[in-house]
Scaffold this active site. Structure first.
Site, PDB file in Angstrom:
ATOM      1  N   LYS A  81      15.887  58.297  17.399  1.00  0.00           N
ATOM      2  CA  LYS A  81      16.765  57.162  17.678  1.00  0.00           C
ATOM      3  C   LYS A  81      18.133  57.725  18.028  1.00  0.00           C
ATOM      4  O   LYS A  81      18.826  58.300  17.181  1.00  0.00           O
ATOM      5  CB  LYS A  81      16.858  56.244  16.469  1.00  0.00           C
ATOM      6  CG  LYS A  81      17.725  55.012  16.694  1.00  0.00           C
ATOM      7  CD  LYS A  81      17.725  54.121  15.469  1.00  0.00           C
ATOM      8  CE  LYS A  81      18.543  52.867  15.666  1.00  0.00           C
ATOM      9  NZ  LYS A  81      18.524  51.991  14.469  1.00  0.00           N
TER      10      LYS A  81
ATOM     11  N   LYS B 223      13.876  55.754  20.974  1.00  0.00           N
ATOM     12  CA  LYS B 223      14.757  54.619  21.232  1.00  0.00           C
ATOM     13  C   LYS B 223      16.121  55.139  21.682  1.00  0.00           C
ATOM     14  O   LYS B 223      16.646  56.050  21.039  1.00  0.00           O
ATOM     15  CB  LYS B 223      14.900  53.794  19.945  1.00  0.00           C
ATOM     16  CG  LYS B 223      15.763  52.558  20.044  1.00  0.00           C
ATOM     17  CD  LYS B 223      15.833  51.828  18.704  1.00  0.00           C
ATOM     18  CE  LYS B 223      16.676  50.584  18.808  1.00  0.00           C
ATOM     19  NZ  LYS B 223      16.809  49.875  17.521  1.00  0.00           N
TER      20      LYS B 223
END
Length: 329
Positions: A196, A254
């Site tokens: 992330k 992400k």
């Protein structure tokens, strides 16, 4: 001399293009993010995410039935926590009658076969908007991980099929996995946000949940001390291997489009499914550009979704899921 091989022969008609297409989107590819709020009869559009909504539990019940009817079989739940229930330790996150726990039960009651994944992080519950406990300007790693493990147990007991730690604390996958095993919740899966990145594309999401980091003295104003540097590639590989070794069943990258090189690389590195989150900023940019008439909305939407799957995604978390599936027929 004429070429013996003419690649355009396989592009001459819609039928032949469909026959030889390498990447095909189906409803089974999608994980649908849903934002849940307290109240009744609430379906309020998020101003920074046109045509996407915060919904109350009664509307959630209807929504999951519609999704199931479209062939969309998995949801990822997020909750917007009232300000008066926020603190620095995510106390409300452990409330067995909390909004997340009730949302899980609502989905399962409305559609028992729907796969339910839940966000596990402190930022929706934090007075500071951070994914962990804040002390003296530092996000505490180990203390936060212990709370995340308790959150995961609470979600699993409420009926979640998978917990999805989105916090990026070191070692939290092992702590969560061991906690679930200790409670004999052996069938609860973990989808780890393993790569992330500290992206600028999360703004509309934070607006949706009112969970942005606060501008308070001695509190970090960003999440760069725990989310990954967008410049780094090898770090993502290291994070992926660590999370898989610690017990993650699925790993996530992400955001999406800007990190497809990472998706492709991880696909060759690990033997677990890979999820990609096409995040709120990516959604909002397409919506805004289409509204201006600068791009064709559906063409770009499907092009980006196909590119995510082509890069190696087994699961695509996307706010476009419902729209895309309706177009795919």
């Amino acid at each position: 001399m004429y070429p013996l091989r003419r690649n355009r022969r396989l592009r001459n008609s819609t039928v032949i293009r469909n026959l030889v297409r390498e990447t095909i989107l189906t409803p089974s590819d999608f994980l649908v993010p849903l934002f849940v709020v307290e109240g009744n009869g609430i379906k309020e559009e998020i101003d920074s995410m046109p045509q996407y909504y915060r919904i109350s539990l009664d509307i959630l019940r209807k929504e999951v039935k519609e999704l199931w009817g479209l062939g969309l079989g998995a949801v990822l739940l997020f909750v917007k926590v009232p300000e008066n229930l926020k603190d620095n330790k995510g106390t409300e996150a452990l409330n067995e009658f909390g909004l997340m726990q009730r949302a899980i039960k609502t989905v399962k009651e409305a559609c028992p076969e729907m796969l339910v994944m839940t966000d596990v992080a402190l930022d929706p519950y934090s007075i500071y908007g951070h994914d962990g406990i804040v002390a003296n300007g530092v996000i505490l790693n180990d203390e936060t991980s212990e709370i995340l493990a308790q959150m995961s147990i609470s979600h699993a007991e409420a009926g979640a099929d998978f917990v999805a730690p989105s916090d990026m604390m070191d070692g939290r996958i092992q702590i969560i996995r061991e906690a679930l095993e200790d409670e004999e919740l052996i069938n609860t899966g973990i989808m780890s946000y393993c790569a992330k990145y500290a992206s600028g594309l999360y703004g509309p999401f934070r607006n949706a949940l009112q969970s942005a980091p606060t501008d308070i003295e001695n509190v970090p104003r960003d999440k760069q001390s725990y989310q990954m540097d967008p410049a780094n590639r090898l770090e993502a590989i290291k994070e992926a291997h660590m999370d898989v070794d610690e017990g993650a069943d699925i790993i996530m990258v992400k955001p999406g489009i800007s990190y497809l090189d990472i998706v492709r690389e991880l696909k060759d590195e690990v033997d677990v499914p890979i999820a990609v989150y096409q995040v709120s900023g990516e959604y909002a940019m397409i919506k805004a550009a289409a509204e201006k008439g600068w791009i064709d909305h559906n063409t770009i939407m499907l092009e980006q979704l196909i590119s995510i799957k082509r890069a190696g995604a087994d699961i695509i978390a996307s706010y476009f899921a419902k729209e895309a599936v309706k177009l795919l027929g």
